[in-house]
Write an enzyme that holds these catalytic residues in place. Structure first.
Site, short mmCIF file in Angstrom:
data_model
loop_
_atom_site.label_atom_id
_atom_site.label_comp_id
_atom_site.label_asym_id
_atom_site.label_seq_id
_atom_site.Cartn_x
_atom_site.Cartn_y
_atom_site.Cartn_z
N MET A 1 0.83 -1.21 0.00
CA MET A 1 0.00 0.00 0.00
C MET A 1 0.87 1.26 0.00
SD MET A 1 -3.27 -0.61 -0.17
CE MET A 1 -4.13 0.84 0.49
N ASN B 1 11.77 3.61 4.85
CA ASN B 1 11.30 2.36 5.43
C ASN B 1 12.31 1.92 6.49
OD1 ASN B 1 9.12 0.20 4.86
ND2 ASN B 1 10.99 -0.99 5.14
N LYS C 1 1.53 -0.80 9.61
CA LYS C 1 0.44 -1.53 10.27
C LYS C 1 -0.22 -0.68 11.35
CE LYS C 1 0.91 -6.51 10.10
NZ LYS C 1 2.26 -7.06 10.03
N SER D 1 -9.14 4.07 0.91
CA SER D 1 -9.78 2.87 0.41
C SER D 1 -9.51 2.67 -1.07
CB SER D 1 -11.29 2.92 0.62
OG SER D 1 -11.87 1.75 0.07
N GLY E 1 -7.82 -0.55 -1.93
CA GLY E 1 -6.87 -1.65 -2.03
C GLY E 1 -5.60 -1.23 -2.74
N LYS F 1 -13.96 5.87 7.52
CA LYS F 1 -13.35 4.71 6.83
C LYS F 1 -13.82 3.41 7.50
CE LYS F 1 -10.88 2.15 4.11
NZ LYS F 1 -10.28 1.01 4.65
N HIS G 1 -17.19 2.74 6.28
CA HIS G 1 -17.02 2.25 4.90
C HIS G 1 -16.74 0.75 4.92
CE1 HIS G 1 -14.30 0.89 1.71
NE2 HIS G 1 -14.88 1.75 0.90
N ASN G 2 -15.84 0.33 5.78
CA ASN G 2 -15.50 -1.10 5.82
C ASN G 2 -16.66 -1.95 6.32
OD1 ASN G 2 -12.99 -0.16 5.03
ND2 ASN G 2 -11.90 -1.66 6.27
N GLU H 1 -18.76 -2.36 3.49
CA GLU H 1 -18.04 -3.30 2.60
C GLU H 1 -18.33 -4.75 3.03
OE1 GLU H 1 -13.73 -2.44 1.94
OE2 GLU H 1 -13.37 -4.42 2.79
N LYS I 1 -9.88 -8.61 9.34
CA LYS I 1 -8.82 -7.94 10.10
C LYS I 1 -9.37 -7.07 11.21
CE LYS I 1 -5.61 -7.64 6.34
NZ LYS I 1 -6.70 -7.21 5.41
C1 6PG Z 1 -10.36 -0.81 1.42
C2 6PG Z 1 -10.48 -2.09 2.21
C3 6PG Z 1 -9.18 -2.41 2.88
C4 6PG Z 1 -9.14 -3.83 3.45
C5 6PG Z 1 -9.76 -3.93 4.84
C6 6PG Z 1 -10.72 -5.06 5.08
O1 6PG Z 1 -11.22 0.03 1.64
O2 6PG Z 1 -9.47 -0.70 0.60
O3 6PG Z 1 -11.48 -1.96 3.16
O4 6PG Z 1 -8.92 -1.41 3.80
O5 6PG Z 1 -9.60 -4.73 2.56
O6 6PG Z 1 -8.70 -4.04 5.71
O7 6PG Z 1 -10.05 -6.23 5.33
P1 6PG Z 1 -10.66 -7.48 6.09
O8 6PG Z 1 -11.70 -8.06 5.21
O9 6PG Z 1 -9.50 -8.38 6.24
O10 6PG Z 1 -11.17 -7.03 7.40
#
Ligand code: 6PG
Length: 478
Positions: free
Chosen positions: A13, A33, A75, A128, A130, A182, A185-186, A189, A260
């Site tokens: 990322m 890094n 992370k 967001s 990926g 965010k 958003h997840n 998702e 996650k």
């Molecule tokens: C995004 C995703 C990305 C990731 C998440 C979900 O918006 O690009 O949400 O952030 O895919 O971490 O991952 P998990 O499905 O493992 O919880």
């Protein structure tokens, strides 16, 4: 100093975001890094980017023009805290530190407060889309001081996805607002993915269609009101054949979904704030259920109907499409309710219409119908429930019969459809004239003297359940 922006953390990322930044006119990107080998490798693989190589945090800071702007892509959790501490040592007042990870918004609130003390601006930015989004144009949800956004905003606008001619980035609000949005958003998702999964499962079991045939169905759906990134990639996943076995890849993948944690955060936060995000919760729990092999192993022989083919496959598939669209509307509506409540709780001035707008491109939940959500909030900025906006009201009116038939069919055939059913129950719950909550209030009053209100007069009341069962006003109970 030659760089106007820096990126710390060069995993996929981070590297992709750095490359995206470097590809835009006017940007020179410093990269850092902890393990220098990663930095070396990135420079070697992408000489075209013109990265400024730095081997220490001090070198990194020295390579940045003031006010310095750095995006951290490590992370979430401790590693993020560690990098923030390091940067605070070498940055100075007026500089901007951006956390682009999937951080928990309460961590962002804490960090913003701590960093602010040093005069450095801290921005928690949800990103967001990926890996590909990071490289080609993500949806960006920055939260932090307006001051910090002044230098950052224009840079972010250059790398964000573009939808309807507008960059998918907006200053969401102060401190944790961006990461909160965010997180929601997840959550959406998760719900969207689960709903699509249920649609696939129902069609497969109900009609016997193969994954490749279902890929075609999703392909068609993608041309209509369901048009979205997740529908599109679903078709691709379903069409994929496993090279080793020749089977559909989806049949070779172990049916235990990982997570996650961001979906769980959404639900935990919703529980704290009292917002029913039931569709999102079902999606999180569906993943948990799938990942319980021990329980599944000992319950596999519990009785249930054997799934039988539906009479009219075409009609059933259309019903599933309607159920998917309706449940999806519910998921987004629940997500927006959570954003509204979060904004109230944490004192953020979040514009719902702007959030819908920046989700139209770049992010995982990007979908055609986000234009409709944007319109709905443009027409009525204080819209109380998305479901009540004209477009969605019409969509639900058109969908509800099919939606009900699908939930009935799922229950009768023993096919789990938790998100479809739960979303329908939520819809019926909201539209119900009377809810059995009245009875719950009666029960609470019975065993705990928790009191109740009456429909016909003001005040708070209690029935003397263990006495003569007459009613008293609540004040009398103490
Ligand atoms: C995004 C995703 C990305 C990731 C998440 C979900 O918006 O690009 O949400 O952030 O895919 O971490 O991952 P998990 O499905 O493992 O919880």
């Amino acid at each position: 100093p030659s760089a106007n922006i820096g990126v710390v953390g060069l995993a996929v990322m981070g590297s992709n975001l750095a490359r995206n930044l470097a590809s835009r006119e006017g940007n020179t990107v410093a990269v850092y890094n902890r393990t220098t080998a990663k930095t070396d490798a990135l420079l070697e693989a992408h000489p075209e980017a013109g990265f400024v190589h730095t081997a220490t945090v001090q070198e990194f800071a020295d390579s940045l023009q003031k006010p310095r702007t750095a995006i951290i892509m490590v992370k979430a959790g401790r590693p993020t805290d560690a990098v923030i501490d390091e940067l605070c040592e070498v940055f100075e007042a007026g500089d901007v530190i951006v956390d682009g990870g999937n951080s928990l918004f309460t961590d962002t609130i804490r960090r913003e407060k701590a960093v602010r003390e040093t005069g450095i601006n801290f921005v928690g930015c949800g990103i967001s889309g990926g890996e590909e989004g990071a490289l080609k144009g993500p949806s960006l949800m920055p939260g932090g001081s307006v001051e910090g956004y002044k230098t950052l905003g224009p840079i972010l606008s250059t790398i964000a996805a573009v939808a309807e001619g507008e960059p998918c980035v907006t200053h969401v609000g102060t401190d944790g607002a961006g990461h909160f949005v965010k997180m929601v958003h997840n959550g959406i998702e998760y719900a969207d993915m689960q709903l699509i999964g249920e649609a696939y499962d129902l069609i497969r079991q109900g009609t016997g269609a193969s994954p490749a045939q279902i890929a075609d169905i999703f392909g068609k759906w993608n041309d209509g009101e369901l048009n979205s990134y997740l529908i599109e990639i679903t078709a691709e996943v379903l069409r994929q054949t496993d090279a080793e076995t020749g089977k559909a890849l989806v049949d070779v993948i172990v049916d235990q979904a990982g997570a996650k944690g961001t979906g769980a955060w959404t639900v935990q936060t919703a529980l704290d704030l009292g917002i029913p995000v039931s569709g999102i919760a079902e999606a999180v729990f569906a993943r948990s259920l799938s990942s319980k092999p021990k329980q599944r192993a000992v319950t596999g022989d519990l009785p249930g109907p054997s799934a039988s083919a539906v009479d009219d496959a075409e009609a059933f598939i259309e019903d599933v499409r309607l159920a998917l669209f309706a449940s999806k509307i519910v998921a987004y509506s629940q997500g927006f309710d959570l954003i509204v409540q979060g904004a109230e709780e944490y004192d953020w001035d979040i514009k719902k219409g702007d959030i819908a707008a920046i989700w139209r491109g770049g992010c995982i939940i990007r979908a055609q119908f986000l234009n409709r959500i944007t319109d709905a909030y443009a027409d009525e900025p204080d819209l109380v429930a998305l479901l009540s906006a004209p477009y969605f009201r019409e969509a639900l009116t058109a969908a509800q019969d099919g939606w009900r038939r699908v939930v009935v069919a799922a229950a009768q055939s023993g096919i789990p459809a938790p998100a479809f059913s739960s979303s329908l129950a939520y819809y019926d719950g909201l539209r119900a004239e009377r809810l059995p909550a009245a009875l719950v209030q009666g029960q609470r009053d019975f065993f705990g003297a928790h009191t109740y209100k009456r429909t016909d007069k003001e005040g708070t009341f209690h029935t003397l359940w263990s006495g003569d069962r007459s009613e008293v006003t609540a004040e009398d109970t103490h």
